[in-house]
Design an enzyme around this catalytic site. Structure first.
Site, mmCIF file in Angstrom:
data_model
loop_
_atom_site.group_PDB
_atom_site.id
_atom_site.type_symbol
_atom_site.label_atom_id
_atom_site.label_comp_id
_atom_site.label_asym_id
_atom_site.label_seq_id
_atom_site.Cartn_x
_atom_site.Cartn_y
_atom_site.Cartn_z
ATOM 1 C CG ASP A 32 34.879 24.508 36.618
ATOM 2 O OD1 ASP A 32 33.731 24.246 36.209
ATOM 3 O OD2 ASP A 32 35.886 24.502 35.885
ATOM 4 C CG HIS A 61 36.345 28.850 39.610
ATOM 5 N ND1 HIS A 61 36.652 29.720 38.586
ATOM 6 C CD2 HIS A 61 37.046 27.717 39.365
ATOM 7 C CE1 HIS A 61 37.515 29.130 37.746
ATOM 8 N NE2 HIS A 61 37.769 27.924 38.208
#
Length: 277
Positions: free
Chosen positions: A98, A243
């Site tokens: 992400d 992430h």
């Protein structure tokens, strides 16, 4: 007696109108599907930047520079996001990243995935994607799936509809400009979906994907901890959240280099959701 010219014109007009109604009805019909379970919440992120005016995405699609292509049917309006993807196979898992792309960390993740011939899903923030379009094209060329993660990472269940449309629409525009097709998957920042978000993302042609295992790598818990969380959570259909932007992601990059070959050695196939036609 032969019908008059005016009678023939009226019959022709009626037939044309009936055909148009049938076409519109067929396009607008959406088949409902079973809804998956609710999503957990994700970690915090920096403050959102000011919002721009609502986007015209999907209302005035930018097609002048794109080759002709068939439109993908709109998905149903879900009530919960997908948490796992067992339909991909008995020993399958999905890796997702992400908040990127970030030129400091995303290239290292892409290299590790390429070294092991593995695909992943990248949920991009528009404010990051717009200045790093070369990384979007690299993702596309490597066969990764690119999803929408809004423009500035706001908490959408506390955001007005017009701003939600702008956040999602602007990001889809950047992605489509960069790789030639719009995203088919959406992830709400913090896992903060509500009915309004589900409706808007469906209108823009996207399905909601959450996660099963949260590495909590945004807290920088240490490379060893991230590795342990992924390996302990490994199971068929699991979707792993990590992430590649939004802070110092060097631990995430390093952890992937260790847990990815271990997952493969355990017989897991790292897959991505199939493309909708």
């Amino acid at each position: 007696m032969l019908p008059s010219r005016r009678t023939l014109l009226r019959v022709t007009a009626c037939l044309g109108a009936a055909a148009a109604v049938r076409m519109l009805t067929a396009e607008d019909t959406v088949t409902p599907a079973p809804a998956p379970r609710a999503a957990p919440a994700a970690g915090p992120r920096g403050a959102a930047a000011p919002h721009a005016a609502p986007s015209a995405y999907r209302l005035e699609p930018m097609t002048a520079y794109l080759p002709p292509r068939y439109h993908t049917a709109l998905p149903p309006v879900r009530t919960r996001p997908f948490l796992s993807m067992p339909q991909l196979g008995e020993r399958s898992m999905v890796l997702t990243f992400d908040d990127g792309p970030d030129p400091r960390y995303t290239p290292g993740i892409l290299k590790t995935l390429r070294d092991h011939d593995v695909r992943a899903v990248f949920f991009l923030c528009g404010e990051m994607a717009t200045d790093n379009r070369d990384l979007l094209r690299e993702m596309r060329d490597d066969g990764h799936v690119i999803g929408n993660h809004t423009w500035t990472h706001p908490q959408l269940n506390k955001t007005p509809s017009a701003t939600i449309r702008s956040e999602i629409g602007r990001t889809s525009e950047v992605i489509e400009q960069a790789i030639g097709e719009a995203p088919q998957w959406f992830r709400a920042p913090y896992g903060a979906w509500n009915r309004n978000v589900f409706e808007i993302q469906a209108e823009m042609g996207m399905e909601p994907l959450a996660w099963t295992v949260d590495t909590l790598d945004w807290t920088t818990p240490g490379t060893a901890t991230i590795i342990r969380r992924v390996l302990d959570g490994a199971a068929p259909g699991v979707v792993v959240l990590s992430h590649d932007a939004g802070g110092d992601r060097s631990q995430s990059v390093a952890a992937l280099r260790t847990y990815l070959p271990q997952l493969l050695a355990q017989g897991y196939a790292l897959k991505v959701p199939p493309r909708r036609r």
